[in-house]
Design a protein around this motif. Structure first.
Motif, PDB file in Angstrom:
ATOM      1  N   ALA A   1      -3.900 -27.257  13.136  1.00  0.00           N
ATOM      2  CA  ALA A   1      -4.153 -27.389  11.699  1.00  0.00           C
ATOM      3  C   ALA A   1      -5.488 -26.762  11.324  1.00  0.00           C
ATOM      4  O   ALA A   1      -5.603 -26.057  10.295  1.00  0.00           O
ATOM      5  CB  ALA A   1      -4.114 -28.860  11.299  1.00  0.00           C
ATOM      6  N   THR A   2      -6.493 -26.999  12.143  1.00  0.00           N
ATOM      7  CA  THR A   2      -7.805 -26.388  11.891  1.00  0.00           C
ATOM      8  C   THR A   2      -7.732 -24.873  12.044  1.00  0.00           C
ATOM      9  O   THR A   2      -8.331 -24.123  11.265  1.00  0.00           O
ATOM     10  CB  THR A   2      -8.849 -26.971  12.850  1.00  0.00           C
ATOM     11  N   ALA A   3      -6.985 -24.409  13.049  1.00  0.00           N
ATOM     12  CA  ALA A   3      -6.830 -22.970  13.243  1.00  0.00           C
ATOM     13  C   ALA A   3      -6.201 -22.317  12.021  1.00  0.00           C
ATOM     14  O   ALA A   3      -6.620 -21.224  11.598  1.00  0.00           O
ATOM     15  CB  ALA A   3      -5.985 -22.698  14.487  1.00  0.00           C
ATOM     16  N   PHE A   4      -5.202 -22.974  11.428  1.00  0.00           N
ATOM     17  CA  PHE A   4      -4.558 -22.401  10.248  1.00  0.00           C
ATOM     18  C   PHE A   4      -5.507 -22.383   9.047  1.00  0.00           C
ATOM     19  O   PHE A   4      -5.521 -21.427   8.266  1.00  0.00           O
ATOM     20  CB  PHE A   4      -3.288 -23.189   9.910  1.00  0.00           C
TER      21      PHE A   4
ATOM     22  N   ALA B   1       3.663 -20.837  23.809  1.00  0.00           N
ATOM     23  CA  ALA B   1       3.148 -21.706  24.871  1.00  0.00           C
ATOM     24  C   ALA B   1       1.748 -21.304  25.311  1.00  0.00           C
ATOM     25  O   ALA B   1       1.397 -21.432  26.484  1.00  0.00           O
ATOM     26  CB  ALA B   1       4.103 -21.728  26.075  1.00  0.00           C
ATOM     27  N   MET B   2       0.940 -20.842  24.363  1.00  0.00           N
ATOM     28  CA  MET B   2      -0.442 -20.443  24.629  1.00  0.00           C
ATOM     29  C   MET B   2      -1.359 -21.456  23.957  1.00  0.00           C
ATOM     30  O   MET B   2      -1.408 -21.513  22.720  1.00  0.00           O
ATOM     31  CB  MET B   2      -0.720 -19.035  24.108  1.00  0.00           C
ATOM     32  N   PRO B   3      -2.085 -22.262  24.707  1.00  0.00           N
ATOM     33  CA  PRO B   3      -2.883 -23.335  24.103  1.00  0.00           C
ATOM     34  C   PRO B   3      -3.942 -22.858  23.114  1.00  0.00           C
ATOM     35  O   PRO B   3      -4.394 -23.649  22.281  1.00  0.00           O
ATOM     36  CB  PRO B   3      -3.534 -24.009  25.314  1.00  0.00           C
ATOM     37  N   ALA B   4      -4.336 -21.580  23.187  1.00  0.00           N
ATOM     38  CA  ALA B   4      -5.392 -21.083  22.300  1.00  0.00           C
ATOM     39  C   ALA B   4      -4.860 -20.341  21.081  1.00  0.00           C
ATOM     40  O   ALA B   4      -5.648 -19.925  20.237  1.00  0.00           O
ATOM     41  CB  ALA B   4      -6.337 -20.155  23.082  1.00  0.00           C
ATOM     42  N   ILE B   5      -3.539 -20.177  20.982  1.00  0.00           N
ATOM     43  CA  ILE B   5      -2.973 -19.337  19.925  1.00  0.00           C
ATOM     44  C   ILE B   5      -1.964 -20.141  19.114  1.00  0.00           C
ATOM     45  O   ILE B   5      -0.964 -20.628  19.651  1.00  0.00           O
ATOM     46  CB  ILE B   5      -2.314 -18.078  20.517  1.00  0.00           C
ATOM     47  N   ALA B   6      -2.199 -20.251  17.801  1.00  0.00           N
ATOM     48  CA  ALA B   6      -1.376 -21.104  16.942  1.00  0.00           C
ATOM     49  C   ALA B   6      -0.308 -20.338  16.170  1.00  0.00           C
ATOM     50  O   ALA B   6       0.433 -20.942  15.395  1.00  0.00           O
ATOM     51  CB  ALA B   6      -2.273 -21.859  15.950  1.00  0.00           C
ATOM     52  N   SER B   7      -0.198 -19.031  16.372  1.00  0.00           N
ATOM     53  CA  SER B   7       0.653 -18.208  15.502  1.00  0.00           C
ATOM     54  C   SER B   7       2.051 -17.995  16.049  1.00  0.00           C
ATOM     55  O   SER B   7       2.674 -16.950  15.808  1.00  0.00           O
ATOM     56  CB  SER B   7      -0.016 -16.854  15.252  1.00  0.00           C
ATOM     57  N   ALA B   8       2.608 -18.966  16.779  1.00  0.00           N
ATOM     58  CA  ALA B   8       3.936 -18.805  17.371  1.00  0.00           C
ATOM     59  C   ALA B   8       5.013 -18.614  16.307  1.00  0.00           C
ATOM     60  O   ALA B   8       5.890 -17.752  16.440  1.00  0.00           O
ATOM     61  CB  ALA B   8       4.262 -20.026  18.244  1.00  0.00           C
TER      62      ALA B   8
ATOM     63  N   LEU C   1      -6.703  -8.236  12.988  1.00  0.00           N
ATOM     64  CA  LEU C   1      -5.688  -8.914  13.792  1.00  0.00           C
ATOM     65  C   LEU C   1      -6.230 -10.281  14.171  1.00  0.00           C
ATOM     66  O   LEU C   1      -7.276 -10.399  14.816  1.00  0.00           O
ATOM     67  CB  LEU C   1      -5.366  -8.113  15.054  1.00  0.00           C
ATOM     68  N   ASP C   2      -5.509 -11.323  13.771  1.00  0.00           N
ATOM     69  CA  ASP C   2      -5.949 -12.702  13.993  1.00  0.00           C
ATOM     70  C   ASP C   2      -4.913 -13.423  14.854  1.00  0.00           C
ATOM     71  O   ASP C   2      -3.720 -13.409  14.532  1.00  0.00           O
ATOM     72  CB  ASP C   2      -6.112 -13.403  12.642  1.00  0.00           C
ATOM     73  N   LEU C   3      -5.356 -14.047  15.935  1.00  0.00           N
ATOM     74  CA  LEU C   3      -4.457 -14.842  16.769  1.00  0.00           C
ATOM     75  C   LEU C   3      -4.465 -16.309  16.364  1.00  0.00           C
ATOM     76  O   LEU C   3      -3.880 -17.141  17.059  1.00  0.00           O
ATOM     77  CB  LEU C   3      -4.849 -14.697  18.240  1.00  0.00           C
ATOM     78  N   SER C   4      -5.111 -16.629  15.254  1.00  0.00           N
ATOM     79  CA  SER C   4      -5.204 -18.014  14.779  1.00  0.00           C
ATOM     80  C   SER C   4      -5.644 -18.923  15.926  1.00  0.00           C
ATOM     81  O   SER C   4      -4.926 -19.802  16.389  1.00  0.00           O
ATOM     82  CB  SER C   4      -3.860 -18.475  14.200  1.00  0.00           C
TER      83      SER C   4
ATOM     84  N   ASP D   1      -9.010 -19.021   5.601  1.00  0.00           N
ATOM     85  CA  ASP D   1     -10.372 -18.744   5.150  1.00  0.00           C
ATOM     86  C   ASP D   1     -10.792 -17.332   5.545  1.00  0.00           C
ATOM     87  O   ASP D   1     -11.392 -16.596   4.743  1.00  0.00           O
ATOM     88  CB  ASP D   1     -11.327 -19.775   5.762  1.00  0.00           C
ATOM     89  N   LEU D   2     -10.457 -16.921   6.779  1.00  0.00           N
ATOM     90  CA  LEU D   2     -10.797 -15.573   7.219  1.00  0.00           C
ATOM     91  C   LEU D   2     -10.010 -14.525   6.448  1.00  0.00           C
ATOM     92  O   LEU D   2     -10.544 -13.463   6.103  1.00  0.00           O
ATOM     93  CB  LEU D   2     -10.544 -15.431   8.727  1.00  0.00           C
ATOM     94  N   ALA D   3      -8.751 -14.802   6.143  1.00  0.00           N
ATOM     95  CA  ALA D   3      -7.949 -13.851   5.365  1.00  0.00           C
ATOM     96  C   ALA D   3      -8.550 -13.640   3.970  1.00  0.00           C
ATOM     97  O   ALA D   3      -8.636 -12.500   3.482  1.00  0.00           O
ATOM     98  CB  ALA D   3      -6.514 -14.342   5.252  1.00  0.00           C
TER      99      ALA D   3
END
Length: 331
Positions: free
Chosen positions: A19-22, A47-54, A7-10, A27-29
């Motif tokens: 962009a870096t998170a994606f 609206a979570m600053p640490a999570i890019a998977s909206a 489970l990845d929250l990106s 890479d992790l996938a």
């Protein structure tokens, strides 16, 4: 040995961007696929600053396009935020593009706070309609009937695995009633895990989708070459948890060598309780911890969460988790 999944929250780490998170998620996938992990899920949060998977379905398409055979899916889509028809169309599209590789996990939480929920145009009572929305979504995936005017195109007649996700007894009841696989969020809300799993297994009704109960449990795993290194890495997750509880979410923080004074004793108790399902340590500690968790709770599958600030350390952690699974399989 049971399957292990990711489970990845990106994560958007402090000082970085989506962009870096994606790039890191892809890479992790690919790394997880090479290591033999069964599936790779991303989750809907807003609206979570640490999570890019909206925009979860879009990210799933990106990850599936960049891998070869690992299952990719949502853990999950917060169904009350969406019209069931649109979810059916989105995942019908993904299944058409990547046949046999797409999973759809459904949750009923907003994946956000109350103000963000209103910005999503979500009806505050929409969670009450979750069972009806799940039934409607399953209807759109069924073969269309003569005269059926509203159809999911694509989506109708597609065999897309649908999971129910939960952190309480509600989804356990519903998953058992509908005969669907059940994933419990024990990685951040373990209090009702044992009761929910028992209830689900005892009341499971076989369906055309699933003949017998199937339980996946979330587990935090932070592995490093030594116990001390792993505990150091885990402080990022602990800091993030406290920030969320204080209502001050931010980008995912770097680890710290000393946590004294960063939170109160009451907050420490909250961390210990919420993150009780965690295996943190070097290779031997991780192998022993995984074995104990599996023996005690008897999941059919483990969904591993590795919230680690440094990307290289996160890759290494999942490699150590895969090695532990291999060792346990051969034991």
């Amino acid at each position: 040995m049971i399957p292990f999944s990711v489970l990845d929250l990106s994560l958007i780490v402090r000082g970085s961007d989506a962009a870096t998170a994606f790039r890191n998620s892809l890479d992790l996938a690919r790394h997880a696929e090479a290591l033999g992990f069964h599936r790779y899920w991303v989750a809907e949060h807003h609206a979570m600053p640490a999570i890019a998977s909206a925009a979860t379905a879009i990210l799933i398409g990106h990850l599936a396009a960049g891998t070869q055979h690992i299952r990719v899916g949502a853990g999950g889509i917060m169904l009350p935020n969406h019209a069931p028809l649109m979810v059916a169309e989105q995942f019908g599209t993904l299944e058409s593009l990547f046949p046999g590789r797409i999973d759809l996990g459904l949750g009923r939480a907003p994946g956000s706070d109350q103000e963000t929920m209103r910005a999503l145009r979500r009806d505050p009572t929409s969670a009450d309609r979750f069972p009806q929305d799940v039934a409607e979504l399953l209807h759109y995936f069924a073969p269309p009937q003569p005269g059926q005017r509203v159809q999911a195109v694509p989506g109708a007649g597609m065999d897309i695995p649908v999971w129910l996700l939960g952190s309480s007894l509600f989804s356990a009841h519903l998953a058992a009633h509908l005969g669907l696989p059940f994933a419990f969020a024990s990685h951040f809300a373990p209090d009702m895990m044992e009761e929910a799993v028992t209830l689900y297994r005892q009341h499971f009704t076989p369906s055309a989708r699933l003949a017998q109960p199937y339980v996946m449990l979330g587990l935090n795993v932070v592995a490093a070459d030594t116990d001390a290194q792993a505990r150091f890495l885990f402080t990022s997750h602990q800091q993030q948890f406290v920030a969320l509880r204080r209502g001050r979410p931010g980008q995912f923080p770097p680890p710290v060598a000393e946590t004294e004074g960063l939170w109160t004793p009451a907050e420490q108790a909250g961390i210990d309780r919420a993150l009780a399902c965690a295996v943190v340590g070097g290779p031997d500690t991780v192998r022993t911890g995984l074995a104990r968790f599996i023996a005690r709770h008897q999941p059919d599958e483990l969904m591993i969460v590795g919230a680690i600030h440094d990307h290289a350390a996160r890759l290494h952690s999942f490699a150590l988790a895969a090695a532990a699974r291999h060792a346990l399989a051969g034991a």
